[in-house]
Design an enzyme around this catalytic site. Structure first.
Site, PDB file in Angstrom:
ATOM      1  N   HIS A   1      20.910 114.706  24.809  1.00 32.05           N
ATOM      2  CA  HIS A   1      21.571 115.226  23.612  1.00 32.05           C
ATOM      3  C   HIS A   1      21.593 116.744  23.681  1.00 32.05           C
ATOM      4  O   HIS A   1      20.663 117.372  24.195  1.00 32.05           O
ATOM      5  CB  HIS A   1      20.802 114.772  22.364  1.00 32.05           C
ATOM      6  CG  HIS A   1      21.173 115.519  21.113  1.00 32.05           C
ATOM      7  ND1 HIS A   1      22.215 115.129  20.298  1.00 32.05           N
ATOM      8  CD2 HIS A   1      20.650 116.644  20.550  1.00 32.05           C
ATOM      9  CE1 HIS A   1      22.300 115.971  19.277  1.00 32.05           C
ATOM     10  NE2 HIS A   1      21.364 116.895  19.403  1.00 32.05           N
TER      11      HIS A   1
ATOM     12  N   LYS B   1      16.556 111.532  26.279  1.00 29.86           N
ATOM     13  CA  LYS B   1      16.299 110.288  25.548  1.00 29.86           C
ATOM     14  C   LYS B   1      15.475 109.303  26.393  1.00 29.86           C
ATOM     15  O   LYS B   1      15.294 109.514  27.596  1.00 29.86           O
ATOM     16  CB  LYS B   1      17.639 109.687  25.109  1.00 29.86           C
ATOM     17  CG  LYS B   1      18.394 110.599  24.133  1.00 29.86           C
ATOM     18  CD  LYS B   1      19.715 109.989  23.685  1.00 29.86           C
ATOM     19  CE  LYS B   1      20.486 110.923  22.775  1.00 29.86           C
ATOM     20  NZ  LYS B   1      21.777 110.364  22.346  1.00 29.86           N
TER      21      LYS B   1
ATOM     22  N   PHE C   1      27.545 103.422  14.317  1.00 28.62           N
ATOM     23  CA  PHE C   1      26.586 103.362  15.421  1.00 28.62           C
ATOM     24  C   PHE C   1      25.203 103.899  15.034  1.00 28.62           C
ATOM     25  O   PHE C   1      24.293 103.952  15.866  1.00 28.62           O
ATOM     26  CB  PHE C   1      27.098 104.162  16.630  1.00 28.62           C
ATOM     27  CG  PHE C   1      27.416 105.603  16.337  1.00 28.62           C
ATOM     28  CD1 PHE C   1      26.394 106.555  16.241  1.00 28.62           C
ATOM     29  CD2 PHE C   1      28.725 106.018  16.155  1.00 28.62           C
ATOM     30  CE1 PHE C   1      26.671 107.885  15.969  1.00 28.62           C
ATOM     31  CE2 PHE C   1      29.013 107.359  15.884  1.00 28.62           C
ATOM     32  CZ  PHE C   1      27.988 108.291  15.791  1.00 28.62           C
TER      33      PHE C   1
ATOM     34  N   ARG D   1      25.723 113.136  32.348  1.00 29.15           N
ATOM     35  CA  ARG D   1      26.228 111.848  31.862  1.00 29.15           C
ATOM     36  C   ARG D   1      26.972 111.090  32.949  1.00 29.15           C
ATOM     37  O   ARG D   1      26.983 109.858  32.946  1.00 29.15           O
ATOM     38  CB  ARG D   1      27.108 112.066  30.632  1.00 29.15           C
ATOM     39  CG  ARG D   1      26.291 112.395  29.381  1.00 29.15           C
ATOM     40  CD  ARG D   1      27.130 112.875  28.234  1.00 29.15           C
ATOM     41  NE  ARG D   1      26.337 113.064  27.018  1.00 29.15           N
ATOM     42  CZ  ARG D   1      26.640 113.914  26.055  1.00 29.15           C
ATOM     43  NH1 ARG D   1      27.735 114.658  26.158  1.00 29.15           N
ATOM     44  NH2 ARG D   1      25.870 114.028  24.996  1.00 29.15           N
TER      45      ARG D   1
ATOM     46  N   ARG E   1      25.982 121.902  27.140  1.00 30.64           N
ATOM     47  CA  ARG E   1      26.933 120.831  26.822  1.00 30.64           C
ATOM     48  C   ARG E   1      27.880 120.574  27.998  1.00 30.64           C
ATOM     49  O   ARG E   1      28.288 119.434  28.237  1.00 30.64           O
ATOM     50  CB  ARG E   1      27.699 121.169  25.539  1.00 30.64           C
ATOM     51  CG  ARG E   1      26.804 121.080  24.304  1.00 30.64           C
ATOM     52  CD  ARG E   1      27.558 121.361  23.017  1.00 30.64           C
ATOM     53  NE  ARG E   1      28.527 120.311  22.724  1.00 30.64           N
ATOM     54  CZ  ARG E   1      28.221 119.134  22.166  1.00 30.64           C
ATOM     55  NH1 ARG E   1      26.972 118.858  21.849  1.00 30.64           N
ATOM     56  NH2 ARG E   1      29.156 118.254  21.909  1.00 30.64           N
TER      57      ARG E   1
END
Length: 370
Positions: A200, A97, A143, A191, A171
């Site tokens: 993502h 992102k 959101f 993260r 993931r």
């Protein structure tokens, strides 16, 4: 019995204008290859050691180079190969992102360390409508508007990632959605290190198929457009040998650490005709021209637009002399000194003449990006 993997491969013969089909055999014990002509029912290439093909290159859908022939692997050649190499192979989407694009080199290094292969990649800038379409399943969530606003606020990098159980591996590498939880439970995850909403990953096989089709459509259409300015720029190509050796992340980190702006990025698989056309200026001038062409079309490469005034001259100096040995003596901190092997496999191509910067960028991002 010696271990052997078999694939059905296609090669376009430009001289005869025919698509030829072969069985390609790979022997991992000594890295030998063998080819059998399916139509003529006879051996085309006897078992020969070949150092430029590796087990990680062998998966259906990939393009490999065997003695200057670009072979498209279209199917497994036998059930043994399908069971051994294909049963756990998955493709999934990895999306970097806007706030994490400057960290894409670090993310690619983490992927490579986790045995994931990036098979497609593109930097793009989503419109509000495109971002809303991508996240349509969250439309009823509170959101949703903030998420769409964030993802469309700047460039993103979309990647098709392949590997054994790639979806769960990616993931896991991302870590828990809550960054505080990620720091506690998975401190080495993306993260935990970068932030909760910096990347993502597809959460199911169906989602992966839909999301990959969104960015890399297999049918008519191009998907979201690239971000190339095609002005005040120079071209950089991370060559196939560097991509296959997992050096892409390190090279991207070196470029951004030196203060250069990567304003566009895309992976290409260049065919021989396009490689010859792109390098035509070197034909009859540089003795390595045939080898340069063979290297450029030997596998996927990553093409970058480096943006900024006077960039072609400055970036060429940053890449260093074409011969990595000379670069290591004279300019030891340049890209070719750090990552190059020889004058052909010298890690990167960069635009030589300032006036050719826009032309080389346009060749990839306007002509070949169809």
């Amino acid at each position: 019995m010696e271990d052997r993997f078999a694939f059905l491969a296609e090669w376009y013969d430009p001289t005869a204008a025919l698509l030829r089909r072969y069985q390609l055999f790979f022997y991992p014990t000594d890295g030998s290859v063998e080819m059998f002509d399916v139509k003529k029912q006879k051996i085309f290439l006897r078992k020969t050691k070949y150092e430029n093909l590796h087990l990680q290159d062998l998966f259906v859908g990939n393009r490999v180079n065997v003695f200057s022939r670009q072979l498209n692997l279209i199917d497994y050649g036998d059930q043994y190969t399908a069971n051994k190499l294909g049963s756990k192979k998955e493709r999934t989407l990895a999306l970097i992102k806007p706030d994490a694009v400057s960290k894409m080199g670090d993310i690619l290094e983490m992927m490579y360390a986790s045995n994931m292969i990036v098979t497609k990649a593109k930097m793009t800038k989503l419109t509000w409508s495109q971002a809303a379409d991508f996240y349509v399943e969250h439309q009823s969530k509170p959101f949703f508007n903030n998420l769409v606003q964030f993802v469309s606020s700047g460039p993103v990098v979309a990647m098709e990632v392949m590997g054994d159980e790639a979806m769960s591996v990616w993931r896991k590498l991302l870590g828990p959605a809550d960054s505080a939880e990620a720091q506690r439970e998975a401190p080495l995850s993306i993260r935990a290190q970068l932030g909760a909403d910096f990347a993502h990953g597809s959460d199911s096989v169906a989602a992966a198929a839909r999301e990959l089709e969104f960015f890399f459509p297999s049918t008519m259409g191009r998907g979201p457009s690239n971000t190339a300015h095609c002005s005040e720029c120079t071209c950089c190509i991370i060559k196939p040998h560097a991509v296959s050796q997992g050096l892409t992340g390190k090279i991207l980190n070196s470029i951004t650490a030196a203060g250069f702006e990567i304003s566009a990025l895309k992976m290409f698989s260049v065919d021989q005709a396009n490689a010859e056309e792109f390098y035509e200026v070197y034909k009859g001038v540089v003795t390595e021209y045939p080898s340069m062409v063979a290297e450029l079309c030997s596998g996927p490469c990553m093409v970058l637009e480096i943006h900024g005034s006077d960039t072609p001259k400055i970036f060429r100096g940053f890449c260093g002399p074409a011969d990595p040995e000379i670069a290591r003596h004279l300019r030891p901190n340049t890209l070719r000194a750090l990552f190059g092997k020889d004058k052909v496999q010298n890690a990167v191509h960069c635009t030589d003449l300032p006036e050719d910067g826009v032309l080389e960028v346009e060749y990839f991002f306007k002509i070949l990006d169809d």
